[in-house]
Design a protein around this motif. Structure first.
Motif, short mmCIF file in Angstrom:
data_model
loop_
_atom_site.label_atom_id
_atom_site.label_comp_id
_atom_site.label_asym_id
_atom_site.label_seq_id
_atom_site.Cartn_x
_atom_site.Cartn_y
_atom_site.Cartn_z
N GLY A 1 -13.05 9.85 6.70
CA GLY A 1 -12.07 10.35 7.65
C GLY A 1 -12.42 10.11 9.10
N GLU A 2 -13.61 9.57 9.36
CA GLU A 2 -14.05 9.35 10.74
C GLU A 2 -13.28 8.19 11.38
N PRO A 3 -12.76 8.37 12.59
CA PRO A 3 -12.11 7.25 13.29
C PRO A 3 -13.15 6.23 13.75
N VAL A 4 -12.81 4.95 13.62
CA VAL A 4 -13.76 3.89 13.95
C VAL A 4 -13.06 2.75 14.68
N SER A 5 -13.87 1.97 15.39
CA SER A 5 -13.43 0.71 15.98
C SER A 5 -13.94 -0.41 15.08
N ILE A 6 -13.06 -1.35 14.75
CA ILE A 6 -13.36 -2.42 13.79
C ILE A 6 -13.27 -3.75 14.53
N TYR A 7 -14.30 -4.58 14.39
CA TYR A 7 -14.36 -5.84 15.12
C TYR A 7 -14.63 -7.02 14.18
N VAL A 8 -13.97 -8.14 14.46
CA VAL A 8 -14.28 -9.40 13.76
C VAL A 8 -14.04 -10.53 14.76
N ARG A 9 -14.97 -11.45 14.83
CA ARG A 9 -14.87 -12.53 15.81
C ARG A 9 -13.88 -13.60 15.35
N PRO A 10 -13.20 -14.27 16.30
CA PRO A 10 -12.19 -15.27 15.95
C PRO A 10 -12.69 -16.37 15.03
N GLU A 11 -13.92 -16.83 15.24
CA GLU A 11 -14.42 -17.94 14.44
C GLU A 11 -14.76 -17.55 13.01
N PHE B 1 -17.95 0.52 14.62
CA PHE B 1 -18.60 1.48 15.51
C PHE B 1 -17.78 2.77 15.52
N SER B 2 -18.46 3.88 15.66
CA SER B 2 -17.80 5.20 15.64
C SER B 2 -16.86 5.34 16.83
N GLY B 3 -15.74 6.02 16.60
CA GLY B 3 -14.81 6.32 17.67
C GLY B 3 -13.71 5.28 17.80
N GLN B 4 -12.78 5.54 18.73
CA GLN B 4 -11.66 4.65 18.95
C GLN B 4 -12.11 3.47 19.79
N VAL B 5 -11.26 2.46 19.85
CA VAL B 5 -11.54 1.25 20.61
C VAL B 5 -11.78 1.61 22.07
N LYS B 6 -12.86 1.06 22.62
CA LYS B 6 -13.18 1.29 24.02
C LYS B 6 -12.71 0.09 24.85
#
Length: 367
Positions: free
Chosen positions: A277-287, A360-365
């Motif tokens: 249930g924890e809100p997170v920021s999710i990242y993936v690089r274009p390449e 990473f924990s939390g919303q997008v910075k």
């Protein structure tokens, strides 16, 4: 074999009034390394360089060069060469006189000055401009002469404070190549300050990423790019797609995530602790994102379908923006293979491996 340490910072701190500009900075620079200080304006990188150079004194901590404590030692006693953003050449002196000025101050014999100036001008590939004045040189030539002047005294440490920032893009690239060649050829220990991530990745054996006076991460260019220690490092270095989501499941070292657009993704926890249930920021690089093929799908843990919003031709590759629910993801494809087959409005299937996702924990910075 024991490592030879040329520069060491131990718990170094610097304040301007109540503002802590550099906080608890610790670093060892080995002999022959090229280490970059990288970060946004105001992060403390130039202040740290100025303390190493002797232009500023640390308020706390110790600074050592070749094992000797340098606190309180004037700049001209530190056996270093420095190159600034501006060329700082004497306009009334010829190139040869500018380059040899430091040797003249050291009362080196004229014949030796002429010999060493000739050698260093050969090194920077500008022997033919020795008799010219700075106003007769291009910007790139002036900066090469500034580098030659720093090298002619044969310092044990070379400090570079954003020396390429005042040049146009083409000159920056040429001089960047030249700096790398010179550093490797001479082997002088080098500390390079820049806000340009591409310069840091290209030139450095290690990078120190700074933010608000604190060290976020120290590592090789590969480590900084592929194994960022924090969300700041990941978003500051290179491009990355960002999505919001929540943690649905924690299965050992694997996270199951639900994006705000309703897609289910998998990602490694990378030894970070997350709760359901924890809100997170999710990242993936274009390449790391690929158009779906049978082979790619077999290797992928993550799939999304979206609509092409925009394609941008960038020479060797084409950059594509795809609307996926509430998100817009950017990915790259080799122009020769796919450029003709993609158009705005087209539906495409994308996929990527779970190992290429950072959470990473939390919303997008926002940066």
């Amino acid at each position: 074999m024991a490592k030879s340490i040329d520069v060491e910072l131990l718990n170094v701190q610097k304040k301007f009034g109540s503002n802590v500009v550099v906080d608890n900075f610790n670093l060892q620079v080995e002999k022959g390394e090229c280490v970059s200080f990288l970060g946004p304006s105001g992060c403390g990188k130039t202040t740290t360089l100025n303390m190493i150079a002797g232009f500023l004194e640390p308020d706390q901590g110790d600074l050592l060069i070749k094992g000797k404590r340098m606190n309180g030692v004037p700049s001209n006693k530190r056996d270093l060469g420095m190159v600034f953003q501006t060329y700082s050449l004497f306009p009334h002196m010829t190139v040869a006189e500018n380059v040899g000025y430091g040797l003249k101050l050291r009362k080196v014999a004229k014949a030796e000055i002429a010999e060493r100036v000739g050698k260093v001008l050969e090194l920077v590939k500008l022997p033919h401009v020795a008799d010219r004045y700075p106003k007769q040189l291009s910007g790139g030539q002036r900066q090469r002469i500034a580098i030659a002047r720093a090298l002619v005294t044969e310092p044990s440490l070379l400090l570079l404070d954003e020396p390429l920032s005042n040049l146009d893009a083409k000159l920056r690239e040429e001089l960047r190549d030249e700096l790398k060649r010179l550093q490797q050829e001479i082997g002088v220990t080098t500390i390079f300050v820049t806000h340009d991530q591409e310069e840091a990745l290209y030139l450095s054996s290690r990078i120190v990423v700074l933010d608000h006076g604190k060290v976020e991460q120290i590592g090789t260019p590969w480590e900084i790019y592929n194994r960022p220690a924090s969300e700041f490092v990941h978003t500051f270095i290179g491009k990355s797609n960002r999505m919001q989501g929540v943690v649905e499941q924690v299965q050992g070292d694997t996270l199951v995530l639900k994006t705000a657009s309703g897609f289910t993704l998998q990602a490694p926890s990378r030894e970070r602790r997350f709760s359901i249930g924890e809100p997170v920021s999710i990242y993936v690089r274009p390449e790391k994102i690929h158009l779906q093929t049978a082979d790619a799908r077999a290797e992928s843990n993550n799939e999304m379908q979206g609509r092409v919003k925009l394609t941008s031709f960038l020479g060797a590759y084409t950059e594509c923006e795809v609307e996926v629910g509430h998100d817009v993801l950017t990915f790259r494809i080799e122009t020769a293979e796919q450029e003709a087959s993609l158009a705005a409005g087209q539906t495409v299937n994308l996929n990527w491996k779970s190992e290429d996702v950072f959470v990473f924990s939390g919303q997008v910075k926002e940066q």
